[in-house]
Design an enzyme around this catalytic site. Structure first.
Site, mmCIF file in Angstrom:
data_model
loop_
_atom_site.group_PDB
_atom_site.id
_atom_site.type_symbol
_atom_site.label_atom_id
_atom_site.label_comp_id
_atom_site.label_asym_id
_atom_site.label_seq_id
_atom_site.Cartn_x
_atom_site.Cartn_y
_atom_site.Cartn_z
ATOM 1 N N LYS A 94 -0.356 1.420 0.112
ATOM 2 C CA LYS A 94 -1.329 2.256 0.815
ATOM 3 C C LYS A 94 -2.767 1.877 0.454
ATOM 4 O O LYS A 94 -3.653 1.941 1.305
ATOM 5 C CB LYS A 94 -1.087 3.734 0.521
ATOM 6 C CG LYS A 94 -1.384 4.169 -0.898
ATOM 7 C CD LYS A 94 -1.130 5.655 -1.077
ATOM 8 C CE LYS A 94 -1.409 6.100 -2.498
ATOM 9 N NZ LYS A 94 -2.811 5.939 -2.890
ATOM 10 N N THR A 95 -3.017 1.480 -0.810
ATOM 11 C CA THR A 95 -4.377 1.100 -1.195
ATOM 12 C C THR A 95 -4.837 -0.116 -0.397
ATOM 13 O O THR A 95 -5.982 -0.184 0.061
ATOM 14 C CB THR A 95 -4.445 0.797 -2.702
ATOM 15 O OG1 THR A 95 -4.013 1.944 -3.431
ATOM 16 C CG2 THR A 95 -5.866 0.448 -3.118
ATOM 17 N N ASP A 145 -7.531 9.305 0.947
ATOM 18 C CA ASP A 145 -6.360 8.871 0.179
ATOM 19 C C ASP A 145 -5.713 10.088 -0.474
ATOM 20 O O ASP A 145 -6.353 11.121 -0.679
ATOM 21 C CB ASP A 145 -6.818 7.871 -0.890
ATOM 22 C CG ASP A 145 -5.651 7.151 -1.552
ATOM 23 O OD1 ASP A 145 -4.509 7.270 -1.059
ATOM 24 O OD2 ASP A 145 -5.893 6.474 -2.574
ATOM 25 N N GLU A 146 -4.423 9.975 -0.793
ATOM 26 C CA GLU A 146 -3.682 11.050 -1.484
ATOM 27 C C GLU A 146 -3.869 12.395 -0.773
ATOM 28 O O GLU A 146 -4.112 13.430 -1.387
ATOM 29 C CB GLU A 146 -4.145 11.167 -2.945
ATOM 30 C CG GLU A 146 -4.027 9.890 -3.760
ATOM 31 C CD GLU A 146 -2.593 9.529 -4.120
ATOM 32 O OE1 GLU A 146 -1.672 10.246 -3.684
ATOM 33 O OE2 GLU A 146 -2.385 8.537 -4.842
ATOM 34 N N GLN A 167 5.237 13.314 -2.814
ATOM 35 C CA GLN A 167 4.531 13.215 -4.092
ATOM 36 C C GLN A 167 3.472 14.305 -4.248
ATOM 37 O O GLN A 167 2.530 14.156 -5.023
ATOM 38 C CB GLN A 167 3.882 11.834 -4.235
ATOM 39 C CG GLN A 167 4.883 10.687 -4.298
ATOM 40 C CD GLN A 167 4.218 9.365 -4.620
ATOM 41 O OE1 GLN A 167 3.738 9.127 -5.725
ATOM 42 N NE2 GLN A 167 4.180 8.482 -3.634
ATOM 43 N N ARG A 186 7.853 5.375 -10.526
ATOM 44 C CA ARG A 186 6.863 4.618 -11.309
ATOM 45 C C ARG A 186 7.480 3.312 -11.808
ATOM 46 O O ARG A 186 6.769 2.397 -12.228
ATOM 47 C CB ARG A 186 6.382 5.414 -12.530
ATOM 48 C CG ARG A 186 5.674 6.746 -12.293
ATOM 49 C CD ARG A 186 4.580 6.649 -11.272
ATOM 50 N NE ARG A 186 5.090 6.985 -9.953
ATOM 51 C CZ ARG A 186 4.492 6.687 -8.812
ATOM 52 N NH1 ARG A 186 3.354 6.018 -8.837
ATOM 53 N NH2 ARG A 186 5.002 7.030 -7.652
#
Length: 751
Positions: free
Chosen positions: A39-40, A226-227, A257, A605
């Site tokens: 996504k980044t 973002d997020e 998340q 993770r």
């Protein structure tokens, strides 16, 4: 020819869904981005695409990130692909963006340009002072921290003190509303904003000033977030105001998340986005570039048990990878030793220590892990302990800086008016504050004017402080941040104060020196090198920004702090009912779903190795309680596990632990000799035999001589518990004291 075209296509490295997201230009776009789905890169490439291929000016783009670290990474990537665009581009956190807007236009909502930013510690100090100054019910005054958190929740939900008072159901609610109102008045008198205000005041500005709102809404043609799953109501209101003109809103998030409801985040923002913004285009990023397929299969199966989600299925072109290891232990000490063993096995297998993380639900769980890691001589870092900028000596110097920038800041003035000690007592400070309130001025202005109402020795000491402040104020007006910080430390003789009045002065002096170094590092890269700009930088530093994953140390952190990070190997500990899911969530279906999302975050993770750990017993509030494996463990399919969970649970139900390293090797019995197990268990599959392996604990008594297989002879110092739970503390002849679970310890009485 095709190869040449590919070489010149800046989007050539994107997969089909990523490319679709990057090139979806106009209108509202919702990108459901699974863990590790890039996504980044999508966010960065979209900005570059707007600048490079659509002629959008840098100042027409605003991008929100949730950490300063993410903002820095995005800027670094953009600098490589679009050099020169960063100066006019707005990329930063909600709080940092709020500061920029309020410094320019805050006056329209009553915010002075040189406002102080109060962090959590400053805010707590305000609450404590109000409780001290006003008569409050004991029930209200019992927990200042809880009151501060409640005020924060009110602000995040856009609830004013007046609304709280109107909806009060009893006298306690009324007192809390009055405290909230006085808290707001105190901040205004001090020309200070807390973290929530940095966003709430922007929302207030947009609501009261059509001119200010329209100016920003017209300026920013494209807004990226973002997020997005972590946004709270005031952030959502800020986004809505900024995107109200062009409506080109691009949000990226993962409802699976969403783990921050306790600080105001609302997962419904992402679930209901299509209803809020008509014509939304939804794009799912499901290809994962981080984890093995086995880890993804397990995570997909677990999170599928949640009802409140958009739905997606992560997959990878990479390897299936090894199966997930299970670790079952007698108690938290045994768990810590087993974790140490797994870490050593991983390192021996070629995994770097810095690429291993141990995750847990609550900070308190780190205690037993730390004890064992120290004895095992493994270097480690804990993320989420006392932050550097929360240390007393650092806060003292920071307080001087804040008062120099904002003389109205009486909260920080109170902190330093007698630090280092200069004979200005609490009574004098309180008298000054009362006089300032009475005269409608600031405490520092009273001090400058000589405060004629203060007489005798106190007046002389205040005059000395006034001279010191005036000198520092003149110096600060003409010098950059690091020079001012150095001058404060020098002029106040603060280092001497630490050496004379603190037992651990060496480490405290080092912390002050590190703070000075931080100021120098800031000045080396910042365009605005002023003290005010430095204070903004410090105030907006998040805990996770300080994580050093290149330090060569094992990382210990909560599952919440792990979000956004990745490691070659992850060990999730404390997977028991009551810990994960947590006690506070068990009776609430939505809260259990968030706990499951937290577990999902922990699982995803891991790149290659994942271990899941639980204990049969754990100490809670001083009492030993039996542990039941988490329901989430039962949701992991057996096909993804190195050993079926059911057999592991059965094997541990009689008090014996099992540890599985993954792969196809048979499980090894956990040897709960807390100090020596890791030395005695060899490669995975080795089954150590303990003196008490039959299940009958030998009889020990205080003063008895024993012989331990690894440590040799010693004397029993303490015997606790009974039967299979008997614990024996031994002082060894070679030096040192160790505790063992008698049933399994490899030792025997010698007489």
């Amino acid at each position: 020819m095709a190869d040449a075209t590919m070489q010149h296509d800046p989007l050539a490295g994107l997969n089909e869904r990523q490319r679709e997201a990057v090139t979806a230009i106009d209108g509202p776009v919702l990108v459901i981005a699974g863990a590790g789905s890039g996504k980044t890169r999508v966010l960065t490439e979209r900005i570059a695409h707007l600048l490079r291929d659509h002629g959008v000016a840098p100042w027409e783009i605003l991008a929100f990130t949730f950490t300063n670290k993410a903002a820095r990474e995005m800027k670094a990537r953009l600098e490589r692909s679009c050099p020169g665009a960063l100066e006019a581009l707005w990329v930063g956190t909600f709080h940092a963006t709020g500061v920029r807007i309020l410094r320019r236009h805050g006056g329209a909502s009553g915010v002075g340009r040189d406002f102080s930013i109060y962090d959590a510690d400053d805010s707590l100090g305000v609450v404590k002072q109000i409780l001290s100054d006003h008569v409050m019910d004991a029930q209200v005054a019992r927990s200042p921290r809880a009151l501060r958190d409640r005020i924060s929740r009110y602000k995040n939900d856009l609830v004013t003190p007046e609304q709280v008072l109107e909806s009060a159901r009893n006298r306690i609610d009324e007192k809390i509303a009055l405290l909230y109102r006085e808290y707001e008045r105190t901040l205004r008198r001090n020309n200070a904003l807390d973290f929530d205000d940095l966003i709430a005041r922007v929302v207030e500005l947009f609501a009261t000033s059509d001119e200010a709102r329209a100016a920003y809404a017209r300026r920013f043609h494209y807004i990226l977030v973002d997020e997005f799953q972590d946004t709270n109501p005031i952030q959502m209101a800020m986004i809505d105001g900024l995107s109200s003109h062009h409506r080109n809103l691009f949000v990226v998030g993962d409802d699976d998340q969403s783990i921050y409801s306790w600080r105001g985040a609302r997962v419904r923002h992402i679930l209901e986005f299509e209803d809020l913004y008509a014509g939304t285009r939804v794009i799912r990023l499901e290809q994962n570039y981080r984890s093995t397929q086995t880890i993804l299969d397990a995570a997909n199966q677990v999170i599928a048990h949640n009802v409140g989600r958009k739905g997606k299925n992560l997959w990878t072109d990479g390897e299936r990878g090894e199966r997930i290891g299970l670790i079952a232990s007698m108690d938290e000490e045994g768990e810590a030793v087993n974790v140490l063993q797994v870490v050593r096995e991983l390192v021996e297998g070629g995994v770097k220590l810095r690429d291993i993380a141990v995750l847990y639900r609550t900070n308190a769980q780190s205690r037993s892990l730390e004890d064992v890691l120290k004895m095992g001589s493994l270097p480690y870092q804990i993320v989420g302990g006392v932050r550097f900028y929360e240390r007393t000596e650092v806060r003292d110097v920071l307080a001087y800086c804040k008062v120099l920038v904002n003389p109205a800041d009486s909260v920080n003035l109170r902190r330093i008016i007698n630090v280092p000690r200069r004979g200005i007592g609490k009574a004098t400070a309180e008298r000054l504050e009362a006089l300032a309130a009475e005269k409608g001025t600031t405490v520092i202005d009273l001090v400058r004017a000589g405060a004629p109402e203060i007489t005798g020795a106190a007046a002389t000491r205040l005059a000395e402080f006034a001279r010191l402040y005036a000198e520092l104020e003149r110096f600060a007006a003409q010098h950059v941040a690091p020079q001012v910080v150095e001058r404060i430390v020098e002029a106040t003789a603060y280092m001497r104060h630490l050496k004379e009045h603190t037992a651990d002065h060496e480490s405290r002096v080092e912390n002050v020196e590190e703070f000075i170094s931080a100021a120098h590092a800031f000045a080396e890269s910042a365009e605005d090198k002023s003290l005010r700009a430095f204070l903004e930088e410090v105030a907006l530093v998040a805990d996770i920004d300080a994580v050093d994953l290149e330090s060569g140390q094992l990382t210990l952190m909560t599952l919440h702090n792990a979000k956004g990070l990745e490691f070659d190997a992850v060990i999730v500990t404390g997977l028991e009912e009551g810990l994960l899911p947590h006690y506070n969530s068990i009776d609430d279906a939505e809260a259990v779903e968030e706990e499951r999302r937290l577990f999902y975050v922990g699982m995803t993770r891991a790149r290659e190795h994942l271990y899941l750990s639980w204990a049969n017993m754990r100490r809670r509030l001083g009492q030993i309680e039996g542990g039941i494996p988490s329901r989430f463990l039962h949701e992991v399919p057996d096909a993804c596990l190195a050993h079926p969970l059911g057999s592991m649970v059965r094997a541990t139900s009689g008090g014996r632990g099992m540890l599985d390293f993954g792969g196809d090797e048979p499980a090894a019995q956990v040897h709960p000799d807390y100090e020596s197990m890791s030395q005695e268990v060899g490669a995975a599959g080795a089954t150590p035999r303990a003196a008490g392996a039959s299940g009958t604990a030998p009889s020990y008594r205080v003063g008895m001589r024993i012989r331990h297989r690894s440590y040799g002879g010693g004397v029993v110092r303490r015997v606790e518990g009974s039967g299979e739970h008997t614990r024996v503390t031994v002082i060894f002849d070679s030096g040192g004291e160790r505790k063992f679970l008698a049933q399994f310890a490899p030792m025997r009485p010698t007489r």
